[in-house]
Scaffold this motif. Structure first.
Motif, short mmCIF file in Angstrom:
data_model
loop_
_atom_site.label_atom_id
_atom_site.label_comp_id
_atom_site.label_asym_id
_atom_site.label_seq_id
_atom_site.Cartn_x
_atom_site.Cartn_y
_atom_site.Cartn_z
N HIS A 3 8.66 73.50 1.08
CA HIS A 3 8.66 72.22 0.35
C HIS A 3 9.99 72.09 -0.38
CE1 HIS A 3 4.37 73.34 0.68
NE2 HIS A 3 4.17 72.03 0.78
N TRP A 25 1.95 65.20 8.65
CA TRP A 25 1.91 66.15 7.53
C TRP A 25 3.31 66.71 7.29
CZ3 TRP A 25 -2.26 64.29 6.19
CH2 TRP A 25 -3.51 64.48 6.78
N ARG A 70 5.50 66.32 3.93
CA ARG A 70 5.84 67.56 3.23
C ARG A 70 7.36 67.72 3.11
NH1 ARG A 70 3.78 70.83 6.82
NH2 ARG A 70 5.76 71.37 7.78
N TRP A 86 2.39 68.15 -1.36
CA TRP A 86 2.30 69.60 -1.27
C TRP A 86 1.26 69.87 -0.20
CZ3 TRP A 86 5.81 72.29 -3.72
CH2 TRP A 86 6.27 71.90 -4.97
N GLN A 87 1.50 70.84 0.66
CA GLN A 87 0.53 71.25 1.68
C GLN A 87 0.40 72.76 1.57
OE1 GLN A 87 1.69 70.42 5.74
NE2 GLN A 87 -0.42 70.47 6.45
#
Length: 118
Positions: A5, A59, A63, A69-70
């Motif tokens: 990230h 996603w 991200r 946030w993943q």
């Protein structure tokens, strides 16, 4: 599996705008804006998407742009909107985008054609 990230100061407005310029990703952010952690499956179910594989790219874009946030959690990934970071970096931007999305969604519901009402 750990995801990369960007740090808050690495978030770039052009990346955020590009990420949110896609309707599916904007819908994800609208869901996450309710707060808390959401697992990928619950977001997919809310969106009516059945194939997880179709969301892998979305996603990653969200991200990598610093919008979410993943984090891995068992067999799922948890998603959280990075509202604090986005608001600190670009005050009012996320609110303006989400407000516009709500306005567009309301216009779409009222005219039934998928085109903005005139």
């Amino acid at each position: 599996m750990a995801f990369r990230h960007p740090d808050r100061d690495q978030i770039r407005v052009e990346d955020v705008l590009s990420a949110l310029g896609n309707g599916v990703r904007l819908s994800v952010v609208r869901i996450l804006d309710a707060g808390g952690e959401h697992n990928c499956t619950s977001v997919l179910n809310t969106l009516g998407i059945t194939a997880k594989s179709t969301m892998t790219h979305h996603w990653r874009v969200l991200r990598d742009s610093g919008v979410i946030w993943q984090q891995p959690s068992g067999r799922e990934n948890l998603l959280v909107l990075r509202r604090e970071d986005l608001d600190a970096r670009y005050p009012g931007l996320l609110d303006a985008i989400l407000s516009g999305a709500r306005t567009d969604a309301a216009a779409h519901r009222h005219d039934g054609t998928g085109q903005p009402s005139r």
